[in-house]
Design a protein around this motif. Sequence first.
Motif, PDB file in Angstrom:
ATOM      1  N   ALA A 189       2.765   6.282  -9.458  1.00  0.00           N
ATOM      2  CA  ALA A 189       1.560   5.304  -9.476  1.00  0.00           C
ATOM      3  C   ALA A 189       1.295   4.281  -8.451  1.00  0.00           C
ATOM      4  O   ALA A 189       2.574   3.517  -8.447  1.00  0.00           O
ATOM      5  CB  ALA A 189       1.437   4.743 -11.073  1.00  0.00           C
ATOM      6  N   GLY A 190       0.154   4.116  -7.969  1.00  0.00           N
ATOM      7  CA  GLY A 190       0.241   2.902  -7.135  1.00  0.00           C
ATOM      8  C   GLY A 190      -1.195   2.058  -7.558  1.00  0.00           C
ATOM      9  O   GLY A 190      -1.914   2.414  -8.325  1.00  0.00           O
ATOM     10  N   TRP A 191      -1.125   0.947  -7.046  1.00  0.00           N
ATOM     11  CA  TRP A 191      -2.255  -0.106  -7.091  1.00  0.00           C
ATOM     12  C   TRP A 191      -2.781  -0.538  -6.018  1.00  0.00           C
ATOM     13  O   TRP A 191      -1.905  -0.819  -4.770  1.00  0.00           O
ATOM     14  CB  TRP A 191      -1.627  -1.241  -8.042  1.00  0.00           C
ATOM     15  N   ALA A 202       3.614   0.039  -5.789  1.00  0.00           N
ATOM     16  CA  ALA A 202       3.488   1.383  -6.275  1.00  0.00           C
ATOM     17  C   ALA A 202       4.982   1.412  -7.221  1.00  0.00           C
ATOM     18  O   ALA A 202       5.961   0.585  -6.874  1.00  0.00           O
ATOM     19  CB  ALA A 202       3.555   2.367  -5.141  1.00  0.00           C
ATOM     20  N   ILE A 203       5.112   2.559  -8.019  1.00  0.00           N
ATOM     21  CA  ILE A 203       6.276   2.648  -8.776  1.00  0.00           C
ATOM     22  C   ILE A 203       6.501   4.208  -8.820  1.00  0.00           C
ATOM     23  O   ILE A 203       5.599   5.102  -8.977  1.00  0.00           O
ATOM     24  CB  ILE A 203       6.276   2.247 -10.191  1.00  0.00           C
ATOM     25  N   TYR A 240       7.628  -0.831  -5.297  1.00  0.00           N
ATOM     26  CA  TYR A 240       7.415  -1.480  -3.957  1.00  0.00           C
ATOM     27  C   TYR A 240       6.229  -2.224  -3.746  1.00  0.00           C
ATOM     28  O   TYR A 240       5.003  -1.779  -4.600  1.00  0.00           O
ATOM     29  CB  TYR A 240       7.223  -0.087  -2.965  1.00  0.00           C
ATOM     30  N   TYR A 241       6.152  -3.052  -3.077  1.00  0.00           N
ATOM     31  CA  TYR A 241       4.995  -4.010  -3.235  1.00  0.00           C
ATOM     32  C   TYR A 241       4.672  -4.439  -1.536  1.00  0.00           C
ATOM     33  O   TYR A 241       5.512  -4.497  -0.462  1.00  0.00           O
ATOM     34  CB  TYR A 241       5.245  -5.403  -3.845  1.00  0.00           C
ATOM     35  N   GLY A 281       2.695   3.571   0.057  1.00  0.00           N
ATOM     36  CA  GLY A 281       1.806   2.785   0.597  1.00  0.00           C
ATOM     37  C   GLY A 281       0.481   3.096   1.439  1.00  0.00           C
ATOM     38  O   GLY A 281      -0.251   2.426   1.827  1.00  0.00           O
ATOM     39  N   VAL A 282       0.468   4.540   1.331  1.00  0.00           N
ATOM     40  CA  VAL A 282      -0.666   5.254   2.273  1.00  0.00           C
ATOM     41  C   VAL A 282      -1.863   5.690   1.312  1.00  0.00           C
ATOM     42  O   VAL A 282      -1.456   6.378   0.424  1.00  0.00           O
ATOM     43  CB  VAL A 282       0.069   6.223   3.040  1.00  0.00           C
TER      44      VAL A 282
END
Length: 124
Positions: free
Chosen positions: A34-36, A50-51, A59-60, A106-107
């Motif tokens: 999942a990502g934000w 994301a996780i 990751y941030y 991150g994409v």
Amino acid sequence: QVQLVESGGGLVQAGDSLRLSCAASGRTFSRYSAGWFRQAPGKEREFVGAIRWDVGSTYYGDPVKGRFTISRDNAKNTVYLQINSLKPEDTAVYYCATTAQVIRLGVLSTYAYWGQGTQVTVSS
């Protein structure tokens, strides 16, 4: 299909904290990373964090490191974004997204499913 619904946004003051939630339904959520992301007016959508679904690594993006924390509760099919020490520049629509991938988190194009977003507005 995975359906995502974000919640928890609002109007806050600088220095406040918020916890955003992303509730998922559909396929087995525990097998999805999942990502934000966030998008401010007139700007491109930006990676927040994301996780991974497999090992739980997080990751941030550089602008939020140290202030934002991602977590997940697979029993509740929910991913959280804890935001501390909010700044006016954090004002944006925040989106969650999911993917079966564990790389390139991150994409934007990595993600197959997106929520509708929740507005966060930070006043100075």
